[in-house]
Write a protein that holds these residues in place. Structure first.
Motif, short mmCIF file in Angstrom:
data_model
loop_
_atom_site.label_atom_id
_atom_site.label_comp_id
_atom_site.label_asym_id
_atom_site.label_seq_id
_atom_site.Cartn_x
_atom_site.Cartn_y
_atom_site.Cartn_z
N LEU A 183 0.83 -1.20 0.00
CA LEU A 183 0.00 0.00 0.00
C LEU A 183 0.87 1.26 0.00
N PRO A 184 0.42 2.31 -0.70
CA PRO A 184 1.21 3.54 -0.77
C PRO A 184 1.08 4.39 0.50
N LEU A 185 1.56 3.84 1.61
CA LEU A 185 1.51 4.55 2.88
C LEU A 185 2.87 4.47 3.54
N SER A 186 3.07 5.34 4.51
CA SER A 186 4.37 5.30 5.19
C SER A 186 4.48 4.03 6.04
N PRO A 187 5.68 3.51 6.24
CA PRO A 187 5.85 2.28 7.03
C PRO A 187 5.28 2.41 8.43
N VAL A 211 -8.38 -5.79 8.93
CA VAL A 211 -9.58 -5.25 8.29
C VAL A 211 -9.26 -3.94 7.59
N SER A 212 -8.47 -3.11 8.24
CA SER A 212 -8.11 -1.83 7.62
C SER A 212 -7.31 -2.03 6.35
N VAL A 213 -6.44 -3.02 6.35
CA VAL A 213 -5.64 -3.28 5.15
C VAL A 213 -6.56 -3.66 3.99
N ILE A 214 -7.52 -4.51 4.28
CA ILE A 214 -8.46 -4.93 3.23
C ILE A 214 -9.26 -3.72 2.73
N LYS A 215 -9.75 -2.92 3.68
CA LYS A 215 -10.55 -1.75 3.29
C LYS A 215 -9.73 -0.77 2.46
N MET A 216 -8.50 -0.53 2.90
CA MET A 216 -7.64 0.41 2.16
C MET A 216 -7.33 -0.12 0.76
N SER A 217 -7.11 -1.43 0.67
CA SER A 217 -6.80 -2.01 -0.65
C SER A 217 -7.98 -1.88 -1.58
N THR A 218 -9.17 -2.15 -1.06
CA THR A 218 -10.39 -2.03 -1.88
C THR A 218 -10.54 -0.60 -2.37
N ALA A 219 -10.35 0.36 -1.46
CA ALA A 219 -10.49 1.76 -1.84
C ALA A 219 -9.43 2.16 -2.86
N PHE A 220 -8.21 1.66 -2.65
CA PHE A 220 -7.12 1.97 -3.57
C PHE A 220 -7.46 1.49 -4.98
N LEU A 233 -12.31 14.88 -1.63
CA LEU A 233 -13.10 13.74 -1.20
C LEU A 233 -13.67 13.02 -2.41
N VAL A 234 -13.56 11.70 -2.40
CA VAL A 234 -14.20 10.91 -3.46
C VAL A 234 -15.07 9.86 -2.78
N LEU A 235 -16.32 9.78 -3.19
CA LEU A 235 -17.27 8.84 -2.59
C LEU A 235 -17.77 7.84 -3.63
N ASP A 236 -18.04 6.62 -3.18
CA ASP A 236 -18.64 5.67 -4.11
C ASP A 236 -20.16 5.76 -4.02
N VAL A 237 -20.83 4.89 -4.78
CA VAL A 237 -22.29 5.02 -4.88
C VAL A 237 -23.01 4.79 -3.55
N ASN A 238 -22.32 4.20 -2.59
CA ASN A 238 -22.96 3.98 -1.30
C ASN A 238 -22.56 5.01 -0.25
N GLY A 239 -21.76 5.97 -0.67
CA GLY A 239 -21.31 6.96 0.28
C GLY A 239 -20.05 6.55 1.02
N LYS A 240 -19.43 5.51 0.56
CA LYS A 240 -18.18 5.10 1.21
C LYS A 240 -17.05 5.98 0.69
N ILE A 241 -16.16 6.36 1.59
CA ILE A 241 -15.05 7.22 1.20
C ILE A 241 -13.98 6.39 0.50
N ILE A 242 -13.79 6.65 -0.79
CA ILE A 242 -12.77 5.94 -1.54
C ILE A 242 -11.43 6.65 -1.37
N ILE A 277 -10.58 6.48 4.95
CA ILE A 277 -10.75 5.74 3.71
C ILE A 277 -11.38 4.39 4.01
N GLY A 278 -12.41 4.05 3.28
CA GLY A 278 -13.11 2.79 3.50
C GLY A 278 -14.27 2.92 4.47
N THR A 279 -14.40 4.11 5.07
CA THR A 279 -15.51 4.34 6.00
C THR A 279 -16.65 5.04 5.28
N SER A 280 -17.85 4.81 5.73
CA SER A 280 -18.98 5.52 5.14
C SER A 280 -18.98 6.97 5.63
N ILE A 281 -19.27 7.88 4.73
CA ILE A 281 -19.32 9.29 5.11
C ILE A 281 -20.36 9.51 6.21
#
Lengths: 501, 343
Positions: free
Chosen positions: B26-30, B39-48, B103-112, B130-134
């Protein structure tokens, strides 16, 4: 320890069988202390929920990975993860290969330079630029300036910023770049609601941050689709200018890579906020209209400039006079009565003749409504829209609806308020939702509900999507097909009184 | 039985390894990556992936939306969409210039995607958002209006995007300490958004939001004879609806921004302006609160007298005076760049 062992066994059974009922059956066949049983069941419940949540997120991940979607049936968790890893590797390798960085090395952003640049462009219609503080020379501008202003980087780089903005805004921008240290500043602090005098620019210019609005020069307007029919666009000496919001900060020296003297410069993003620009066109044709404002006592306090062209009467002559005095004497009583009735919340529906400056009669279809203060709900004034008819008797009979007013707001105004009489003012222009009734929102007081078919008579903006075909005309005969045409948006009167077909 | 358990554990270990690999990529700092749970890794990957799809994706994925220009056309056309900008630290400079966040949101209001600057404004880390609903981050009172504004929860077939440019005001949870938070109300910060409704690659909204900064520099003064009159009398008759919309919103949400509208210039002509409204506690006055309107003048047009208010003569004011005060209220007043109105 016995409890511990049996509980973990129960969990394992739960994992491989993926059946929660099996696990609880196993547990209930023991007869442990109820408290411990609760703890185990609760723990198991929490675990189950956690697994379900993880499953949910894994499934979402699978949807985003092309290889998973290509498979015939949904793959298992491990396969999904493996495919996700290879997809991620592919993306990151391409990105790293292009920039020459190690894919696992730290970048300050989730996005690459290009991605961020384009995201700012799409999200905020903005571009980055760097300007020297003392000379005003543009040291750098991103190529994303082009889709925003329709000017090239060459049009900007090394030019003075003062050549690129509206002449009347030069002082404002100079103040931001070179804010005088010695000037007396009046500062409004919103937290305390007080106005203070502050010596020097420091407190106002919050460390090194800057923020200002200015009008920047545009290139040819034609390719700037987002600006079509939007206002205001300012014209000066044959050049067009649009309002841009700029935010940034002062740096001691220009960023590396810019060939320039090491003096302070402003690094900022300029944004063209299209959503803040209302849509409007100037309709001037045979059936044009103009707006008036009438005070509670009936005097005309405002007449917009179009009246002077439509009536051949200078606007000034209408101001301050009683409304019914500017019409044909035979219509005076009619208008006066209608006005009185409007103040008592009766609907207003009048056609009468205005007097032109040469005594000619100009037939007007008039709509009027009360404009109430939203806080006090007191009457501020009456707003009247007068549509000049071409004198055709048939036209007078026509139940043609008027636009009130001709401008449309892009504020996504959710119809709120418990008082239905004052709720219906803001018709959102941002979205139209078809078949509102079919959505099942059950609120009898909600004015947005379609009363019959998808087309609500009071809200012509709402219509059912025709599934890709040309959009149908609304109830008032206006074509809804062309996005760039003026939208005939209604703002229903606060208390009745708009013309209905 | 033991073999099954062994296999299950083996599988779980393999899964853990894959998740760790995802995290590593993932493009984040170590430092941040080390703290991410699975769970966060999965969510971040999906959003990425979703964001990559939006930015670089194939245009054939875009749903048919009449009259709407596809976003990110220009980056997709590039030969090398990953090349760095010629100026060093382009990304850092861009992020530091922002007063708010994208801010970028998907069709369900999830923060991409939300820019790193969200943390500066709200005190919530990018990886938490990221990965959380607005809707988990908004004030509960704003959920229905934002759902409505962004058409979240409506079927694709039922939506026709007429005007994709939208703006809205929303209250977000803010975790910053009082000292750093700027203007907040009961743990919520008001963020004003502008942006576009989309129907592309599963995304619904892309936009930019910023809060109101607390200190404004005032310029200019106004005639004393405007005090005690309603602000609505200064507004062009066709634009008073816009001001009223903002008035309603400020009463509900504590802050509001108007779009561009016209004020009547004294002695003739109009001025295009934008106003930020905010409710302010007032000291040493009969009123406890008032609405302050910070009005920025964009540009003047014309000189025709169109309203009786423009006929009233303007008295000369000493330019060193901060403002004029009403007999009834304590209202600092200035015309050119700052105005206040009484409730």
């Amino acid at each position: 320890s016995d409890v511990g062992a049996s509980s973990s066994a129960a969990m394992m059974a739960g994992t491989s069988a993926s059946s929660s009922s099996g696990a609880s059956d196993t547990r209930s066949s023991h007869v442990p202390e109820s408290k411990e049983r609760f703890a185990r069941e609760n723990h198991s419940e929490i675990e189950r929920r956690r697994r379900n949540k993880m499953t949910h997120y894994i499934n979402e991940l699978a949807e985003m990975v092309p290889q998973c979607a290509a498979l015939g049936r949904k793959p298992d968790k491990l396969t999904i993860l493996r495919m996700a890893v290879s997809h991620m590797k592919a993306i990151r390798d391409v990105s790293a290969g292009a920039t020459g960085h190690d894919p696992s090395s730290y970048k300050p952003s989730f996005l690459t330079d290009q991605e961020l640049k384009h995201l700012i462009l799409e999200a905020a219609n903005g571009f980055l630029f760097v300007v020297s503080c003392d000379t005003g020379r543009v040291l750098y501008v991103a190529d994303s300036v082009m889709p925003v202003l329709n000017l090239t980087q060459e049009d900007w780089i090394h030019r003075s910023i003062y050549d690129l903005i509206h002449p009347d805004d030069m002082d404002k921008v100079r103040d931001q770049l070179c804010g005088s240290e010695a000037s007396l500043n009046r500062v409004l602090d919103l937290k305390t609601g007080t106005v203070k005098k502050e010596i020097g620019a420091v407190r106002v210019h919050m460390s090194c941050r800057r923020g200002f609005i200015c009008r920047m020069r545009l290139g040819h307007l034609e390719p700037l689709h987002r600006l079509r029919n939007r206002r205001p666009i300012f014209v000066h000496n044959g050049q067009n200018y649009a309002v841009l919001h700029c935010t940034g900060y002062i740096k001691n020296a220009p960023p590396t890579g810019i060939d320039a003297p090491q003096t302070s410069c402003l690094v900022a993003i300029a944004r063209l906020q299209v959503a803040s620009m209302p849509i409007g066109v100037e309709p001037l044709g045979p059936n044009s209209q103009f707006t008036m404002r009438i005070s509670e006592e009936g005097k005309v306090t405002f007449v917009d400039q179009r009246a002077s062209q439509l009536l051949s009467t200078p606007v000034d002559q209408l101001l301050g006079r009683f409304w019914w005095q500017i019409v044909h004497p035979a219509d005076e009583q009619l208008l006066h009565n209608a006005f009185r009735q409007l103040l008592q919340d009766q609907p207003f529906h009048v056609t009468c003749r205005l007097r032109g400056c040469q005594g000619e009669n100009i037939v007007c279809l008039i709509e009027a409504h009360k404009f109430l203060n939203p806080y006090s709900e007191q009457l501020e004034y009456v707003i009247a829209t007068l549509r000049v008819l071409d004198g055709n008797e048939d036209a007078m009979q026509q139940n043609v609806a008027l636009r009130i007013p001709p401008w449309t707001s892009s504020e996504a105004a959710y119809p709120t308020g418990t008082n239905t009489a004052s709720v219906t003012s803001a018709v959102t222009n941002s979205l139209m939702m078809g078949m509102m009734g079919a959505l099942g929102t059950e609120n009898a007081n909600d004015p947005w509900l379609a009363s019959g078919s998808g087309l609500h008579p009071a809200m012509p903006g709402v219509h059912p999507s025709a599934g890709g075909g040309p959009l149908p005309n609304n109830a008032f005969g206006a074509s809804m097909d062309d996005t760039w045409n003026l939208r005939n948006q209604w703002r229903a009167a606060d208390s009745g009184g708009y013309v209905t077909p | 039985m033991l073999l099954l358990v062994e296999m299950a554990r083996n599988r779980r270990d393999q899964e853990k390894n894959e998740v760790a690999e995802l995290s590593h990529l993932l493009p984040l700092s170590p430092a941040i990556k080390d703290q991410l749970d699975r769970v966060s890794v999965i969510k971040m990957s999906t959003a990425f992936f979703a964001l990559q799809n939006l930015i670089h994706g194939d245009e054939s994925n875009c749903d048919e939306v009449p009259n709407f220009n596809g976003v990110f056309k220009s980056i997709r056309g590039k030969k090398n969409p990953y090349e760095a900008e010629p100026v060093e630290g382009f990304t850092l400079n861009t992020l530091q210039s922002m007063s708010g966040f994208t801010l970028v949101l998907d069709v369900n209001g999830k923060i991409i995607y939300v820019s790193e600057t969200a943390a500066v404004n709200l005190g919530i880390a990018q990886v938490e958002m990221i990965g959380t609903s607005i809707f988990d981050l908004l004030h509960i009172g704003d959920v229905p209006s934002i759902q409505f504004a962004l058409a979240i929860g409506y079927d694709q077939q039922q939506i026709t995007i007429d005007n994709p440019e939208i703006r809205f005001t929303s209250r977000w949870r803010c975790s910053l300490t009082k000292r750093n938070a700027g203007i907040t109300t009961c743990g919520y910060k008001t963020i004003h958004f502008v942006g576009r409704i989309l129907s592309e690659n599963g995304c619904r909204f892309i936009g930019y939001g910023e809060p109101l900064v607390g200190i404004f520099q005032l310029l200019g003064y106004g005639p004393g004879n405007l005090l005690d009159k309603s602000f609505y009398h200064l507004v062009h008759a066709e634009d008073c609806e816009f001001v009223r919309d903002a008035h309603r919103i400020v009463l509900e949400k504590n802050q509001a921004n108007t779009e561009c509208y016209r004020l009547l210039s004294h002695s003739g002509g109009i001025c295009w302006v934008e106003t930020k409204f905010i409710i302010v506690q007032v000291l040493r006055a009969q009123l406890s609160q008032c609405i302050v309107g910070i009005t920025s003048v964009l540009g003047a047009q014309g000189n025709e007298v169109v309203d009786t208010i423009q006929r009233t003569t303007v008295s000369e004011t000493n330019h060193l005076v901060l403002g004029e005060y009403s007999q009834n209220f304590y209202v600092p007043f200035a015309l050119k760049d700052d105005q206040e109105e009484n409730i």
